[in-house]
Design a protein around this motif. Structure first.
Motif, PDB file in Angstrom:
ATOM      1  N   GLU A  57     -10.973 -15.352  17.415  1.00 17.46           N
ATOM      2  CA  GLU A  57     -10.035 -16.318  16.858  1.00 17.46           C
ATOM      3  C   GLU A  57     -10.540 -17.736  17.066  1.00 17.46           C
ATOM      4  O   GLU A  57     -10.926 -18.103  18.173  1.00 17.46           O
ATOM      5  CB  GLU A  57      -8.684 -16.153  17.577  1.00 17.46           C
ATOM      6  CG  GLU A  57      -7.488 -16.634  16.807  1.00 17.46           C
ATOM      7  CD  GLU A  57      -6.185 -16.286  17.515  1.00 17.46           C
ATOM      8  OE1 GLU A  57      -5.457 -15.393  17.047  1.00 17.46           O
ATOM      9  OE2 GLU A  57      -5.892 -16.897  18.561  1.00 17.46           O
ATOM     10  N   TYR A  58     -10.546 -18.518  15.972  1.00 19.87           N
ATOM     11  CA  TYR A  58     -10.782 -19.954  16.073  1.00 19.87           C
ATOM     12  C   TYR A  58      -9.409 -20.608  16.115  1.00 19.87           C
ATOM     13  O   TYR A  58      -8.545 -20.297  15.290  1.00 19.87           O
ATOM     14  CB  TYR A  58     -11.590 -20.462  14.872  1.00 19.87           C
ATOM     15  CG  TYR A  58     -13.014 -19.951  14.859  1.00 19.87           C
ATOM     16  CD1 TYR A  58     -14.019 -20.673  15.485  1.00 19.87           C
ATOM     17  CD2 TYR A  58     -13.344 -18.736  14.262  1.00 19.87           C
ATOM     18  CE1 TYR A  58     -15.327 -20.204  15.501  1.00 19.87           C
ATOM     19  CE2 TYR A  58     -14.639 -18.257  14.282  1.00 19.87           C
ATOM     20  CZ  TYR A  58     -15.624 -18.997  14.898  1.00 19.87           C
ATOM     21  OH  TYR A  58     -16.912 -18.516  14.930  1.00 19.87           O
ATOM     22  N   GLY A 105      -3.040 -23.902  15.086  1.00 18.23           N
ATOM     23  CA  GLY A 105      -3.350 -22.955  14.025  1.00 18.23           C
ATOM     24  C   GLY A 105      -4.449 -22.013  14.456  1.00 18.23           C
ATOM     25  O   GLY A 105      -5.282 -22.362  15.290  1.00 18.23           O
ATOM     26  N   THR A 106      -4.440 -20.793  13.906  1.00 15.06           N
ATOM     27  CA  THR A 106      -5.463 -19.809  14.281  1.00 15.06           C
ATOM     28  C   THR A 106      -6.059 -19.166  13.035  1.00 15.06           C
ATOM     29  O   THR A 106      -5.409 -19.083  11.991  1.00 15.06           O
ATOM     30  CB  THR A 106      -4.851 -18.694  15.156  1.00 15.06           C
ATOM     31  OG1 THR A 106      -3.848 -18.006  14.386  1.00 15.06           O
ATOM     32  CG2 THR A 106      -4.216 -19.252  16.402  1.00 15.06           C
ATOM     33  N   SER A 107      -7.309 -18.711  13.167  1.00 14.51           N
ATOM     34  CA  SER A 107      -7.990 -18.035  12.067  1.00 14.51           C
ATOM     35  C   SER A 107      -9.139 -17.212  12.636  1.00 14.51           C
ATOM     36  O   SER A 107      -9.781 -17.622  13.597  1.00 14.51           O
ATOM     37  CB  SER A 107      -8.562 -19.066  11.079  1.00 14.51           C
ATOM     38  OG  SER A 107      -9.662 -18.543  10.368  1.00 14.51           O
ATOM     39  N   PRO A 108      -9.425 -16.072  12.055  1.00 13.85           N
ATOM     40  CA  PRO A 108     -10.595 -15.310  12.512  1.00 13.85           C
ATOM     41  C   PRO A 108     -11.917 -15.894  12.001  1.00 13.85           C
ATOM     42  O   PRO A 108     -12.981 -15.468  12.430  1.00 13.85           O
ATOM     43  CB  PRO A 108     -10.369 -13.918  11.919  1.00 13.85           C
ATOM     44  CG  PRO A 108      -9.466 -14.135  10.752  1.00 13.85           C
ATOM     45  CD  PRO A 108      -8.641 -15.343  11.045  1.00 13.85           C
ATOM     46  N   VAL A 145     -11.932 -21.348  21.055  1.00  8.42           N
ATOM     47  CA  VAL A 145     -12.081 -19.986  20.537  1.00  8.42           C
ATOM     48  C   VAL A 145     -11.543 -18.999  21.555  1.00  8.42           C
ATOM     49  O   VAL A 145     -11.611 -19.232  22.754  1.00  8.42           O
ATOM     50  CB  VAL A 145     -13.569 -19.634  20.249  1.00  8.42           C
ATOM     51  CG1 VAL A 145     -14.069 -20.388  19.027  1.00  8.42           C
ATOM     52  CG2 VAL A 145     -14.468 -19.877  21.441  1.00  8.42           C
ATOM     53  N   VAL A 146     -10.991 -17.907  21.040  1.00  9.11           N
ATOM     54  CA  VAL A 146     -10.596 -16.788  21.891  1.00  9.11           C
ATOM     55  C   VAL A 146     -11.713 -15.752  21.820  1.00  9.11           C
ATOM     56  O   VAL A 146     -12.233 -15.459  20.736  1.00  9.11           O
ATOM     57  CB  VAL A 146      -9.266 -16.169  21.409  1.00  9.11           C
ATOM     58  CG1 VAL A 146      -8.894 -14.940  22.244  1.00  9.11           C
ATOM     59  CG2 VAL A 146      -8.158 -17.211  21.451  1.00  9.11           C
ATOM     60  N   VAL A 147     -12.113 -15.218  22.981  1.00  5.46           N
ATOM     61  CA  VAL A 147     -13.213 -14.251  23.035  1.00  5.46           C
ATOM     62  C   VAL A 147     -12.710 -12.938  23.624  1.00  5.46           C
ATOM     63  O   VAL A 147     -11.999 -12.940  24.638  1.00  5.46           O
ATOM     64  CB  VAL A 147     -14.376 -14.800  23.890  1.00  5.46           C
ATOM     65  CG1 VAL A 147     -15.488 -13.766  24.021  1.00  5.46           C
ATOM     66  CG2 VAL A 147     -14.927 -16.089  23.286  1.00  5.46           C
ATOM     67  N   GLY A 188     -13.521 -20.121  24.826  1.00  5.20           N
ATOM     68  CA  GLY A 188     -14.382 -21.297  24.882  1.00  5.20           C
ATOM     69  C   GLY A 188     -13.621 -22.497  24.359  1.00  5.20           C
ATOM     70  O   GLY A 188     -12.835 -22.387  23.425  1.00  5.20           O
ATOM     71  N   ASP A 189     -13.889 -23.649  24.981  1.00  6.88           N
ATOM     72  CA  ASP A 189     -13.193 -24.887  24.610  1.00  6.88           C
ATOM     73  C   ASP A 189     -14.233 -25.905  24.138  1.00  6.88           C
ATOM     74  O   ASP A 189     -15.162 -26.234  24.868  1.00  6.88           O
ATOM     75  CB  ASP A 189     -12.447 -25.411  25.840  1.00  6.88           C
ATOM     76  CG  ASP A 189     -11.365 -26.398  25.474  1.00  6.88           C
ATOM     77  OD1 ASP A 189     -10.954 -26.428  24.300  1.00  6.88           O
ATOM     78  OD2 ASP A 189     -10.939 -27.148  26.362  1.00  6.88           O
ATOM     79  N   VAL A 190     -14.071 -26.379  22.902  1.00  7.32           N
ATOM     80  CA  VAL A 190     -15.033 -27.323  22.340  1.00  7.32           C
ATOM     81  C   VAL A 190     -14.812 -28.707  22.944  1.00  7.32           C
ATOM     82  O   VAL A 190     -13.716 -29.249  22.867  1.00  7.32           O
ATOM     83  CB  VAL A 190     -14.904 -27.393  20.808  1.00  7.32           C
ATOM     84  CG1 VAL A 190     -15.813 -28.474  20.233  1.00  7.32           C
ATOM     85  CG2 VAL A 190     -15.222 -26.038  20.195  1.00  7.32           C
TER      86      VAL A 190
END
Lengths: 71, 71, 71, 71, 71, 71, 71, 71, 71, 71, 71, 71
Positions: free
Chosen positions: J54-55, J11-14, J45-47, L38-40
């Motif tokens: 995006e989380y 799943g993704t979310s801002p 996270v996408v950076v 980033g990867d938690v």
């Protein structure tokens, strides 16, 4: 006493994980001396339009820490 | 009842992890019969003078235990 | 000082993982003395024609190393 | 091509995990040549009457496979 | 919001883990659109008569969930 | 080339993990052909009023992908 | 808000891991109310004179924290 | 049937992980009877002003559950 | 020497994992002094009628063992 | 006997991992009935341009298998 | 907000893992300020001619990132 | 060929793990270009006087290695 530092790189190749690892080690060797080895901690592929475009490897590269310290 | 034994070997090759695995299995097959497969549990490379000299694979090799017992 | 050796076996049974483990230990006990225990590190089933035909267990068996050495 | 074999031993000592590891390696060296190293995969203590009586270490010992095969 | 689904496949090849991965991705691409990549979670070999007959790879393939839902 | 798909199921039983696994495989076999095996990746129990009411098993079931694709 | 506590127990049985788990849950239920389940995190056997004398299970038991706090 | 309980402690020492483990076991033995052993699950150091001030060990201590129940 | 004890709790919240963790720590602080921190070891959600009703977190809470012993 | 199936979604979310998980569950609930929960197995996270866009959460969603079988 | 960086080092010593860890921290402290601790993620030994010549420790060293940034 | 480097940071926030991650990425972006994600790999909380004062996240940040090498 000898101390090593370990850094994590991601190498990529259109052909194989061996070449991806070689690319990561080559890049590291451009600026680091005293590399002793690499440990594979992950392997994956990138897919576009239903075909593999890239083999990727997560590799932990170990090298001797020189006089200047761990950086 | 069928019992298998699992041993851990490290195979090496200057070219690829596939060949490293083949070398480990070939060595095992010199003295063991009834090998059914191998499971890769680690992959690494040896580096000298900034270049990869050896691909290494940790492989768990499984084979049927024969009459003589687990050894 | 006491030293133990640990070997990995795969036991099988048509009925249960307990019996599969017993079969592995029994096979080990044919040729090894001083077994102290076994640690389960994997469990699976073999399926044929939609039905389970075999329960399998990966078990690490530990035993005391006798005078003769580990090998 | 060079092939190594990896065996798992449990070393014990009343004093330390270093000594427990040394005891395991010493025992292995009685019958094996070509040992190159050991990797610690577990550490524990035995307790009796509220006090530690034994430090124990699970160590994977790697050695070169000689002409005779993996055994 | 974009949602991806991840499925686990086992690809096989007589030659290499790269080809085994390609075979799994190719099979997936026959019926799935929007594949973005694959993550290797296991590698093994099948052995018959002392020789490797099959390289196998466990690969988690991720693809975008389309309008129709997760299936 | 042969490709397998792996799905994760949770089987339940009031009696044992073997039966819970059998129930999961039986359910899978209702709609899937070519199941080759199952790998246990988790085991737990449900407790009500201080007593176990259900043995549960997480099992990864592998089956051959047929002509129709991975689904 | 509901809070649960998780404790780790080792149950034993001469017969099976199911019974070993039952014994651990029964013991916990003597003094704890509100147990909801148990998660198996380890399984092993004790061996004496070449035979299994005890099936042991490491089980994490979860229960609702009552008014009195986490203890 | 015998049931054990496992608790997790963090022991500390300015000198070694062995002493840190001994300190944790000693503290546990002040109020618990029937301790049988401890399993190391983590090791770290605290650093102040560039020097190690404390060796710390995470240790899971197992003891027999007495008549009074798991607590 | 300072000794800490580590207990595992499951916190719940209808809103977030941060709040679930806060709820677990708050509950622990009702009866325990000297809590130094918490380590998240699992996160999940409960779903009812297709919607998330609860965020849950498994958190290991560490606190200093006081004079009275490990409990 | 009740059988559940477990599928892996991303799943993704801002905004947050909670919302990303909600988005994955919502998408699953469009076509699946009987969802009981989700287990988080990865977070990232996408950076882009130095900022998080995006989380993302890897979540294993479990649901009851209905009459029609495991799919 | 405080940010820490974590680097992985391998320390060595002819005597103990404590000394190996101290050597790694000492080397790091030559060029880094603000080190807060180290986490052991691996321990092994180098063996030559049947005897241990080196204790090695993989340690993740954490330190506060100063004004100049992480890189 | 593209090579990425992966560094491990610990971000902190009084409010949430999302903000803690943002703080780590922001700090990294002060001196690094080409961050992709980033990867938690860990989440914890600091507790003082029975209340959470800090949410902390261990995050592996990946960025493209530029001309100058891996550093």
């Amino acid at each position: 006493m000898r101390v090593l530092k370990v850094i994590e790189l991601v190498g990529t190749s259109p052909n194989s994980w061996e070449e991806a690892t070689k690319n990561a080690v080559d890049k590291a060797a451009e600026t680091l001396r005293g590399i002793v080895g690499g440990d594979v901690v992950g392997q994956n592929v990138v897919v576009k339009d239903g075909g593999i475009t890239e083999y990727r490897v997560d590799v932990k590269v170990a090298f001797l820490v020189e006089e200047g310290g761990v950086g």
